[in-house]
Design a protein around this motif. Structure first.
Motif, mmCIF file in Angstrom:
data_model
loop_
_atom_site.group_PDB
_atom_site.id
_atom_site.type_symbol
_atom_site.label_atom_id
_atom_site.label_comp_id
_atom_site.label_asym_id
_atom_site.label_seq_id
_atom_site.Cartn_x
_atom_site.Cartn_y
_atom_site.Cartn_z
ATOM 1 N N ALA A 30 -16.029 -16.921 9.315
ATOM 2 C CA ALA A 30 -16.381 -17.644 8.098
ATOM 3 C C ALA A 30 -17.886 -17.894 8.080
ATOM 4 N N GLN A 31 -18.389 -18.212 6.897
ATOM 5 C CA GLN A 31 -19.814 -18.498 6.766
ATOM 6 C C GLN A 31 -20.028 -19.688 5.846
ATOM 7 N N GLN A 32 -21.175 -20.300 6.003
ATOM 8 C CA GLN A 32 -21.555 -21.458 5.199
ATOM 9 C C GLN A 32 -23.024 -21.276 4.823
ATOM 10 N N GLN A 33 -23.394 -21.654 3.604
ATOM 11 C CA GLN A 33 -24.778 -21.531 3.130
ATOM 12 C C GLN A 33 -25.477 -22.886 3.182
ATOM 13 N N ASN A 34 -26.775 -22.853 3.271
ATOM 14 C CA ASN A 34 -27.643 -24.051 3.214
ATOM 15 C C ASN A 34 -27.241 -25.148 4.184
ATOM 16 N N PRO A 35 -27.502 -25.074 5.422
ATOM 17 C CA PRO A 35 -28.132 -23.958 6.129
ATOM 18 C C PRO A 35 -27.104 -22.873 6.429
ATOM 19 N N VAL A 36 -27.581 -21.671 6.620
ATOM 20 C CA VAL A 36 -26.697 -20.549 6.924
ATOM 21 C C VAL A 36 -26.082 -20.757 8.306
ATOM 22 N N GLN A 37 -24.762 -20.704 8.344
ATOM 23 C CA GLN A 37 -24.027 -20.831 9.605
ATOM 24 C C GLN A 37 -22.908 -19.807 9.598
ATOM 25 N N LEU A 38 -22.642 -19.234 10.741
ATOM 26 C CA LEU A 38 -21.528 -18.312 10.916
ATOM 27 C C LEU A 38 -20.567 -18.918 11.921
ATOM 28 N N ALA A 39 -19.283 -18.694 11.707
ATOM 29 C CA ALA A 39 -18.282 -19.272 12.613
ATOM 30 C C ALA A 39 -17.179 -18.263 12.893
ATOM 31 N N PHE A 40 -16.624 -18.364 14.082
ATOM 32 C CA PHE A 40 -15.432 -17.619 14.481
ATOM 33 C C PHE A 40 -14.400 -18.668 14.831
ATOM 34 N N GLY A 41 -13.186 -18.549 14.303
ATOM 35 C CA GLY A 41 -12.178 -19.563 14.576
ATOM 36 C C GLY A 41 -10.787 -19.000 14.712
ATOM 37 N N VAL A 42 -9.887 -19.853 15.160
ATOM 38 C CA VAL A 42 -8.463 -19.552 15.260
ATOM 39 C C VAL A 42 -7.742 -20.635 14.475
ATOM 40 N N GLY A 67 -16.369 -26.583 2.790
ATOM 41 C CA GLY A 67 -17.618 -25.933 2.448
ATOM 42 C C GLY A 67 -17.856 -24.588 3.107
ATOM 43 N N TRP A 68 -16.807 -23.979 3.643
ATOM 44 C CA TRP A 68 -16.917 -22.679 4.300
ATOM 45 C C TRP A 68 -16.328 -21.603 3.398
ATOM 46 N N THR A 69 -16.785 -20.361 3.596
ATOM 47 C CA THR A 69 -16.254 -19.207 2.882
ATOM 48 C C THR A 69 -15.714 -18.222 3.909
ATOM 49 N N LEU A 70 -14.502 -17.758 3.687
ATOM 50 C CA LEU A 70 -13.890 -16.795 4.603
ATOM 51 C C LEU A 70 -14.625 -15.465 4.502
ATOM 52 N N SER A 71 -15.053 -14.927 5.629
ATOM 53 C CA SER A 71 -15.682 -13.597 5.664
ATOM 54 C C SER A 71 -14.623 -12.521 5.860
ATOM 55 N N ASN A 72 -13.808 -12.682 6.902
ATOM 56 C CA ASN A 72 -12.722 -11.735 7.131
ATOM 57 C C ASN A 72 -11.720 -12.281 8.147
#
Length: 96
Positions: A30-42, A67-72
């Motif tokens: 997943a990702q989040q904007q302002n500030p840009v953050q990337l996450a890996f989760g279960v 406030g997160w957006t699913l990437s894949n």
């Protein structure tokens, strides 16, 4: 009275004989904007089937509330216990 005990014993035996339903878990990015953050989760996926499409549908709404957006969806697994946390999830292990 004996019949009641017999029925209760038969019912308990049937319940114990049923297989435990396996839970569905998905590894996701997943990702989040302002500030840009990337996450890996279960995450444990509730309701529906245990496939990438169902996991994506569930996670899109769950992540959006924070406030997160699913990437894949990386993978899905049906298991009686959660997959191990290898340390890469950084606070996103079974959060959603």
């Amino acid at each position: 009275m004996r019949l009641k005990h017999l029925i209760l014993a038969a019912g308990a035996t049937l319940v114990m004989a049923l297989p435990a339903s396996a839970a569905c878990y998905a590894e996701y990015r997943a990702q989040q904007q302002n500030p840009v953050q990337l996450a890996f989760g279960v995450a444990e996926i509730r309701g529906g089937s245990c496939d990438a499409q169902s996991a994506a549908t569930y996670l899109r709404s769950a992540l959006a509330r924070s406030g997160w957006t699913l990437s894949n969806i990386v993978s899905t697994v049906s298991s009686n216990s959660a997959p191990g946390n290898s340390g890469y999830t950084n606070g996103h292990y079974l959060r959603f």
